[in-house]
Write a protein that holds these residues in place. Structure first.
Motif, PDB file in Angstrom:
ATOM      1  N   PRO A  49       5.784   6.233  -0.386  1.00  0.00           N
ATOM      2  CA  PRO A  49       6.554   5.551  -1.846  1.00  0.00           C
ATOM      3  C   PRO A  49       6.416   6.660  -2.812  1.00  0.00           C
ATOM      4  N   THR A  50       7.257   6.569  -3.775  1.00  0.00           N
ATOM      5  CA  THR A  50       7.328   7.274  -4.931  1.00  0.00           C
ATOM      6  C   THR A  50       6.161   7.878  -5.233  1.00  0.00           C
ATOM      7  N   LEU A  51       5.219   7.024  -5.567  1.00  0.00           N
ATOM      8  CA  LEU A  51       3.980   7.297  -6.154  1.00  0.00           C
ATOM      9  C   LEU A  51       2.772   6.431  -5.244  1.00  0.00           C
ATOM     10  N   GLY A  52       1.764   7.162  -4.910  1.00  0.00           N
ATOM     11  CA  GLY A  52       0.636   6.546  -3.978  1.00  0.00           C
ATOM     12  C   GLY A  52       0.740   7.264  -2.525  1.00  0.00           C
ATOM     13  N   ILE A  74       3.417  -0.065   2.049  1.00  0.00           N
ATOM     14  CA  ILE A  74       3.266  -1.107   0.995  1.00  0.00           C
ATOM     15  C   ILE A  74       1.727  -1.437   0.696  1.00  0.00           C
ATOM     16  N   ARG A  75       1.060  -1.599   1.842  1.00  0.00           N
ATOM     17  CA  ARG A  75      -0.492  -2.086   1.715  1.00  0.00           C
ATOM     18  C   ARG A  75      -0.994  -0.871   1.027  1.00  0.00           C
ATOM     19  N   TYR A  76      -0.894   0.434   1.672  1.00  0.00           N
ATOM     20  CA  TYR A  76      -1.642   1.448   0.884  1.00  0.00           C
ATOM     21  C   TYR A  76      -1.330   1.945  -0.429  1.00  0.00           C
ATOM     22  N   ALA A  77      -0.002   2.079  -0.635  1.00  0.00           N
ATOM     23  CA  ALA A  77       0.716   2.160  -1.914  1.00  0.00           C
ATOM     24  C   ALA A  77      -0.053   1.499  -3.175  1.00  0.00           C
ATOM     25  N   GLY A  78      -0.297  -0.082  -2.640  1.00  0.00           N
ATOM     26  CA  GLY A  78      -0.627  -0.957  -3.526  1.00  0.00           C
ATOM     27  C   GLY A  78      -1.998  -0.925  -3.761  1.00  0.00           C
ATOM     28  N   ARG A  79      -2.788  -0.497  -2.886  1.00  0.00           N
ATOM     29  CA  ARG A  79      -4.292  -0.028  -3.020  1.00  0.00           C
ATOM     30  C   ARG A  79      -4.463   1.123  -3.815  1.00  0.00           C
ATOM     31  N   SER A  80      -3.545   1.976  -3.673  1.00  0.00           N
ATOM     32  CA  SER A  80      -3.882   3.435  -4.398  1.00  0.00           C
ATOM     33  C   SER A  80      -3.549   3.422  -5.783  1.00  0.00           C
ATOM     34  N   GLY A  81      -2.762   2.081  -6.297  1.00  0.00           N
ATOM     35  CA  GLY A  81      -2.261   2.270  -7.467  1.00  0.00           C
ATOM     36  C   GLY A  81      -0.925   3.002  -7.667  1.00  0.00           C
TER      37      GLY A  81
END
Length: 96
Positions: A49-52, A74-81
């Protein structure tokens, strides 16, 4: 006599713990793990992602690997903010 009985019980308890741990180890080792299931996978892909945090995944085909890596991203980016809606596959190839 009490000391002899308690030593006997301690030995029995130790034996039971050993037998139970071996039984659990043998029972679990016969089940396929995630890594064993994907060991023969030929293709991999990485999405970021762009960030995360991004995601890396293996699959039998390039399209499966890409889809799995997007889902992981998608899962990891969501968890990492991070920003899960910006995930993109940046690397995808097959070994053979």
């Amino acid at each position: 006599m009490t000391k002899r009985i308690s030593q006997h019980h301690a030995l029995r308890i130790t034996q039971c713990v050993l037998v139970l741990s071996l039984a659990l180890t043998v029972g679990c080792s016969s089940k396929p793990s995630y890594y064993a299931a994907t060991q023969g996978s030929n293709c991999f892909a990485k999405a970021v992602p762009t960030l995360g945090e991004g995601g890396l995944a293996w699959g039998n085909t390039l399209s499966i690997a890409k889809q799995k890596s997007l889902n992981n991203c998608i899962r990891y980016a969501g968890r990492s903010g991070g920003t899960p809606n910006t995930c993109q596959v940046v690397l995808a190839e097959c070994k053979r």
